[in-house]
Design an enzyme around this catalytic site. Sequence first.
Site, PDB file in Angstrom:
ATOM      1  N   ARG A 211      43.413  43.447  38.954  1.00  0.00           N
ATOM      2  CA  ARG A 211      42.038  44.256  39.080  1.00  0.00           C
ATOM      3  C   ARG A 211      42.630  45.722  39.506  1.00  0.00           C
ATOM      4  O   ARG A 211      43.802  45.974  39.722  1.00  0.00           O
ATOM      5  CB  ARG A 211      41.560  43.805  40.595  1.00  0.00           C
ATOM      6  CG  ARG A 211      41.213  42.374  40.516  1.00  0.00           C
ATOM      7  CD  ARG A 211      40.782  41.842  41.790  1.00  0.00           C
ATOM      8  NE  ARG A 211      40.335  40.403  41.888  1.00  0.00           N
ATOM      9  CZ  ARG A 211      41.056  39.306  41.991  1.00  0.00           C
ATOM     10  NH1 ARG A 211      42.198  39.628  42.206  1.00  0.00           N
ATOM     11  NH2 ARG A 211      40.679  38.039  41.914  1.00  0.00           N
ATOM     12  N   LYS A 234      42.921  39.513  46.068  1.00  0.00           N
ATOM     13  CA  LYS A 234      41.791  39.081  47.059  1.00  0.00           C
ATOM     14  C   LYS A 234      41.859  37.677  47.363  1.00  0.00           C
ATOM     15  O   LYS A 234      41.232  37.295  48.522  1.00  0.00           O
ATOM     16  CB  LYS A 234      40.587  38.972  45.767  1.00  0.00           C
ATOM     17  CG  LYS A 234      39.269  38.804  46.086  1.00  0.00           C
ATOM     18  CD  LYS A 234      38.200  38.818  45.121  1.00  0.00           C
ATOM     19  CE  LYS A 234      36.826  38.534  45.212  1.00  0.00           C
ATOM     20  NZ  LYS A 234      35.903  38.480  44.287  1.00  0.00           N
ATOM     21  N   HIS A 290      36.296  46.286  35.802  1.00  0.00           N
ATOM     22  CA  HIS A 290      36.819  44.975  35.619  1.00  0.00           C
ATOM     23  C   HIS A 290      36.699  44.369  34.264  1.00  0.00           C
ATOM     24  O   HIS A 290      36.990  43.519  33.938  1.00  0.00           O
ATOM     25  CB  HIS A 290      35.511  44.022  36.528  1.00  0.00           C
ATOM     26  CG  HIS A 290      36.188  43.198  37.121  1.00  0.00           C
ATOM     27  ND1 HIS A 290      37.188  43.223  38.133  1.00  0.00           N
ATOM     28  CD2 HIS A 290      35.977  41.552  36.921  1.00  0.00           C
ATOM     29  CE1 HIS A 290      37.476  41.966  38.600  1.00  0.00           C
ATOM     30  NE2 HIS A 290      36.696  41.157  38.178  1.00  0.00           N
ATOM     31  N   ARG A 293      40.280  43.755  33.141  1.00  0.00           N
ATOM     32  CA  ARG A 293      40.508  42.183  33.487  1.00  0.00           C
ATOM     33  C   ARG A 293      40.128  41.176  32.809  1.00  0.00           C
ATOM     34  O   ARG A 293      40.595  40.077  32.194  1.00  0.00           O
ATOM     35  CB  ARG A 293      40.154  42.121  34.979  1.00  0.00           C
ATOM     36  CG  ARG A 293      40.620  40.648  35.736  1.00  0.00           C
ATOM     37  CD  ARG A 293      40.365  40.629  37.323  1.00  0.00           C
ATOM     38  NE  ARG A 293      40.262  39.443  37.720  1.00  0.00           N
ATOM     39  CZ  ARG A 293      41.679  38.692  38.194  1.00  0.00           C
ATOM     40  NH1 ARG A 293      42.610  39.504  38.131  1.00  0.00           N
ATOM     41  NH2 ARG A 293      41.473  37.583  38.864  1.00  0.00           N
ATOM     42  N   HIS A 316      43.225  32.846  40.221  1.00  0.00           N
ATOM     43  CA  HIS A 316      41.842  32.101  40.643  1.00  0.00           C
ATOM     44  C   HIS A 316      42.395  30.812  41.326  1.00  0.00           C
ATOM     45  O   HIS A 316      43.218  30.167  41.002  1.00  0.00           O
ATOM     46  CB  HIS A 316      41.135  31.616  39.445  1.00  0.00           C
ATOM     47  CG  HIS A 316      40.494  32.974  38.446  1.00  0.00           C
ATOM     48  ND1 HIS A 316      40.021  32.850  37.110  1.00  0.00           N
ATOM     49  CD2 HIS A 316      40.032  34.197  39.156  1.00  0.00           C
ATOM     50  CE1 HIS A 316      39.685  34.087  37.077  1.00  0.00           C
ATOM     51  NE2 HIS A 316      39.499  34.708  38.139  1.00  0.00           N
ATOM     52  N   TYR A 325      36.359  31.738  30.500  1.00  0.00           N
ATOM     53  CA  TYR A 325      36.943  32.248  29.304  1.00  0.00           C
ATOM     54  C   TYR A 325      37.187  31.202  27.992  1.00  0.00           C
ATOM     55  O   TYR A 325      37.842  31.558  27.102  1.00  0.00           O
ATOM     56  CB  TYR A 325      38.179  33.102  29.794  1.00  0.00           C
ATOM     57  CG  TYR A 325      37.911  34.252  30.656  1.00  0.00           C
ATOM     58  CD1 TYR A 325      37.469  35.273  30.157  1.00  0.00           C
ATOM     59  CD2 TYR A 325      38.320  34.007  32.134  1.00  0.00           C
ATOM     60  CE1 TYR A 325      37.077  36.454  31.383  1.00  0.00           C
ATOM     61  CE2 TYR A 325      38.054  35.029  33.067  1.00  0.00           C
ATOM     62  CZ  TYR A 325      37.434  36.045  32.429  1.00  0.00           C
ATOM     63  OH  TYR A 325      37.345  37.271  33.373  1.00  0.00           O
TER      64      TYR A 325
END
Length: 348
Positions: A211, A234, A290, A293, A316, A325
């Site tokens: 990020r 995050k 973003h 990313r 994630h 993706y």
Amino acid sequence: MIFPISDIRLAKQMAIKKSSSGWLVDSQPNGRGGKRFRKTFKTQAEAKAHEAWLKSQVSQDADWAPKKKDLRKLSALIGLWFDYHGTGLSSGVDTKQRLLSMANAIGDPIASNFNASMFAEYRTRRLEAGLSANSMNREHAYLRSVFNELARLGYWNAENPLGKLRQFKVQQTELSYLTYEQIEKLLLELKTAQNPHVFLVTRVCLSTGARWSEAEELRSTQVRDGQIQFAKTKSGKVRSVPISDELQSDLEAHYKAHGDGARIFGYAYSAFREGVGRTGIELPDGQLTHCLRHSFASHFMMNGGNILVLQRILGHASLTMTMRYAHLAPEHLQEAKHLNPLASLKAA
């Protein structure tokens, strides 16, 4: 003889009546609105003894006393949430301010009176004011988690007022990524920018899927042994991503020339936005930095990368996020070309 008002009220809630089957004790020890007890005895003496026992329970046992109403306001619960849970979150202070703003907009009701319809009315007003359904889902999740966490901590004993309220179903938007030509054009533009950091921060994002904030706030201690270790993420979990020798050398040289304390870079977000504007590249709202990313993840999959490896690189918590993706993988659903009924007919 004058009786205290409390005794008069108690007497009204307790009565012994003669019935066809015996002597009926009809009582509400907790007062009007409380649980009602009825029991029939053969003799009046037994009925009076039972009535006396009920009176003693009311005066001696706290469990028989009427429960006190919880008069804490919604803002007070948010304060408790922050003191005992939010302080441990990286975004706790910001989340607390958002929650307090929500409580104020709802009218800061007494928490025990707060219900789903109140939030639904607030949500409708916010949508009419132009807020997106996705943003409202986040606000819903924030406030719902306050009650969940307080229940775990023992500061909330009732049901979660938002527990059964469904969130809006939001249509997934297309994740925009840069083509090779756009990446080359962007890097060429940023390399000549006045901001000395923006070019290399962008390269870090494109090389690691970081990020923008993670890359922009890199410290020299996070770059070593051919990898970057991202700590303030995050998800709150540390992750390491390998980088090329060239990128590591460039980062070390940049730190010697422009480093500030332990930080490798200064702030470069505005310079990136201006650089994108000069290239004429159009990006969806909310995907400015973003898109870097997304570009890393998209090209990773298009080049044959493994979806589970990508999940670890991006950090994630759930594979569901990374699966966005999956459709970019060269082999994704390729069986459809060979296993459909028309293909089978031609082969017959």
